[in-house]
Design a protein around this motif. Structure first.
Motif, mmCIF file in Angstrom:
data_model
loop_
_atom_site.group_PDB
_atom_site.id
_atom_site.type_symbol
_atom_site.label_atom_id
_atom_site.label_comp_id
_atom_site.label_asym_id
_atom_site.label_seq_id
_atom_site.Cartn_x
_atom_site.Cartn_y
_atom_site.Cartn_z
ATOM 1 N N TYR A 67 -7.541 0.484 -2.079
ATOM 2 C CA TYR A 67 -6.634 1.477 -2.709
ATOM 3 C C TYR A 67 -7.225 1.499 -4.211
ATOM 4 O O TYR A 67 -7.137 2.391 -5.070
ATOM 5 C CB TYR A 67 -5.255 1.260 -2.820
ATOM 6 N N ARG A 73 -10.127 3.557 -4.518
ATOM 7 C CA ARG A 73 -9.602 4.904 -4.418
ATOM 8 C C ARG A 73 -9.050 5.561 -5.584
ATOM 9 O O ARG A 73 -9.638 6.715 -6.161
ATOM 10 C CB ARG A 73 -8.537 5.134 -3.287
ATOM 11 N N PHE A 87 -1.213 -0.123 7.934
ATOM 12 C CA PHE A 87 -2.548 0.602 7.640
ATOM 13 C C PHE A 87 -3.653 0.016 8.719
ATOM 14 O O PHE A 87 -3.671 -0.819 8.975
ATOM 15 C CB PHE A 87 -3.117 0.192 6.164
ATOM 16 N N ASP A 114 -0.588 10.508 9.498
ATOM 17 C CA ASP A 114 -1.353 10.589 8.261
ATOM 18 C C ASP A 114 -0.781 10.452 6.939
ATOM 19 O O ASP A 114 -1.116 10.607 5.880
ATOM 20 C CB ASP A 114 -2.412 11.901 8.423
ATOM 21 N N ARG A 115 0.596 10.517 7.295
ATOM 22 C CA ARG A 115 1.598 10.239 6.430
ATOM 23 C C ARG A 115 2.402 8.950 6.084
ATOM 24 O O ARG A 115 2.589 8.388 7.404
ATOM 25 C CB ARG A 115 2.597 11.378 6.251
ATOM 26 N N ILE A 116 2.877 8.401 4.984
ATOM 27 C CA ILE A 116 3.609 7.086 5.115
ATOM 28 C C ILE A 116 5.013 7.479 5.754
ATOM 29 O O ILE A 116 5.481 8.582 5.571
ATOM 30 C CB ILE A 116 3.774 6.445 3.754
ATOM 31 N N GLU A 168 -0.069 4.750 -2.215
ATOM 32 C CA GLU A 168 -0.129 5.985 -1.226
ATOM 33 C C GLU A 168 1.167 6.899 -1.911
ATOM 34 O O GLU A 168 0.818 8.202 -1.808
ATOM 35 C CB GLU A 168 0.062 5.686 0.055
ATOM 36 N N ARG A 198 -4.491 7.381 9.213
ATOM 37 C CA ARG A 198 -4.779 5.954 8.608
ATOM 38 C C ARG A 198 -3.664 5.176 8.935
ATOM 39 O O ARG A 198 -3.555 3.957 8.570
ATOM 40 C CB ARG A 198 -4.824 6.009 7.066
ATOM 41 N N PRO A 233 -1.666 13.283 0.024
ATOM 42 C CA PRO A 233 -2.029 13.449 -1.584
ATOM 43 C C PRO A 233 -2.764 14.801 -1.776
ATOM 44 O O PRO A 233 -3.936 15.028 -0.971
ATOM 45 C CB PRO A 233 -2.723 12.208 -1.794
ATOM 46 N N PHE A 249 0.773 -1.229 -0.164
ATOM 47 C CA PHE A 249 -0.050 -0.159 -0.023
ATOM 48 C C PHE A 249 0.921 1.201 -0.038
ATOM 49 O O PHE A 249 0.179 2.250 -0.382
ATOM 50 C CB PHE A 249 -0.923 -0.032 1.136
#
Ligand SMILES: [Zn+2]
Length: 366
Positions: free
Chosen positions: A267, A270, A360, A343-345, A220, A332, A235, A216
């Protein structure tokens, strides 16, 4: 070392500066009492670690130095004290002095994994990614080595040295063929260049190589469109970016073909949603819920889609939108080691420094 160099003292204003000479004297006294026997030295070094953990770098360093300067000290003990001194300076942000202490320790005990790891981290913090990669190579840690090679390649791309960057990326993938970072950079570049055909082939390869639990991150990262390692931006929901649509389309196709888990289904939905294919996105979201009933994000999106089809009073609609928007802001991602939520990878946990521990949050109680 002057007093104003130690960031630690700021927290001690209540005690005033008069506490400092007393502590120094106590450390000196203790130093004299500590004989060159391993147990006593351990306790003494542990005291230094305690100061360090409190952010009192100068006092920690003083403890190490009082050992280091002692005549007739066993070389291993001196190396230990130098190692801890290096860590003190490193935590305090005095990177040059840290490297100096570690190098002196290395002269005594050689390249121990602990010292090399500290030096690798300092190189990474100084954005000397090639050097960091080289230390991780010495440590035989290919995941970390590939990470820093990818970061080096990113810098090279930014400097316009594309050929060099491609070679660096090739090296990264040779060392660690499943490196999510290296694959992400490869794919981001191809998408940016508009090379759809090669993108398709490489995306397929990446899905096959990158460990399932990290796949993922690829999507992302690609959605974020600009790659900044460690803190990939959220994003941008720019619907006018329709030059991305062909890429999203092939991504959905490849996700469908691959052995997809619940997150990849999400995803897929999405990506379809971004292309304006709401109906198909709805089908994918339903599939997601069949795989995991508690997958909250799929429920939220299905709810949002259903909401657009209802005749609602403006007030009711307003209330619903309020809650949906709040729910969408729920962070997430979480670290499987320490539980920090983002909220960010991230590739290295910003709190506990674990590698690739990002997961996730499929369920809200995670
Ligand atoms: Zn963590």
């Amino acid at each position: 070392m002057s007093d104003n160099r130690a960031p630690s003292y700021s927290s001690e204003n209540s005690k005033g500066r008069t506490g400092l000479p007393d502590t120094r004297a106590a450390i000196d006294e203790l130093s004299k009492v500590v004989k060159d026997i391993p147990e006593a030295v351990e306790i003494y070094l542990a005291l230094g670690n305690l100061y360090r953990s409190q952010g009192e770098i100068e006092r920690a360093a003083q403890i190490r130095n009082s050992l280091i300067l002692r005549p007739g000290l066993a070389p291993e003990t001196k190396a230990r004290a130098l190692y801890e001194l290096g860590r003190d300076f490193s935590r305090g942000g005095f990177l040059d002095r840290a490297v100096n202490a570690f190098d002196k320790a290395r002269e005594i005990v050689g390249d121990s994994p602990e010292i090399l790891t500290e030096l690798a981290e300092i190189a990474a913090r100084s954005r000397e990614f090639e050097k960091a990669a080289s230390f991780y190579s010495d440590l035989a840690q290919p995941v970390q080595e590939a990470h820093y090679l990818a970061r080096q390649a990113e810098d090279e791309f930014n400097e316009g040295e594309d050929a060099k960057a491609h070679r660096t990326l090739g090296k990264a993938l040779k060392i660690s063929p499943n490196s999510a970072e290296a694959w992400l950079l490869v794919l981001t570049r191809l998408k940016k260049e508009g090379s759809l055909e090669e993108f398709t082939a490489r995306f397929k390869e990446a899905l096959a190589q990158v460990p399932i639990k990290l796949r993922f991150v690829l999507i992302e990262g690609l959605l974020a469109d600009s790659l900044v390692f460690g803190d990939t931006p959220i994003p941008k929901m720019d619907e006018s970016q329709d030059r991305s649509f062909p890429f999203y389309k092939v991504m959905v196709e490849e996700i469908e073909r691959s052995d997809s888990d619940v997150i990849m289904h999400y995803y897929g939905a999405r990506l379809l949603q971004l292309c304006g294919r709401e109906e198909e996105a709805g089908v994918w979201l339903e599939k997601t819920l069949m795989l995991n009933q508690n997958f909250w994000l799929a429920r939220l999106e299905l709810f949002r889609i259903a909401q657009t089809k209802q005749q609602l009073t403006p007030s009711f609609k307003n209330q619903l939108e309020f809650f949906v928007n709040i729910a969408r802001k729920v962070q997430r991602f979480t670290c499987s080691s320490c539980g920090i939520k983002r909220d960010r990878i991230f590739f290295i946990c910003p709190r506990c420094r674990s590698w690739h521990s990002i997961t996730f949050r499929k369920e809200l109680n995670q």
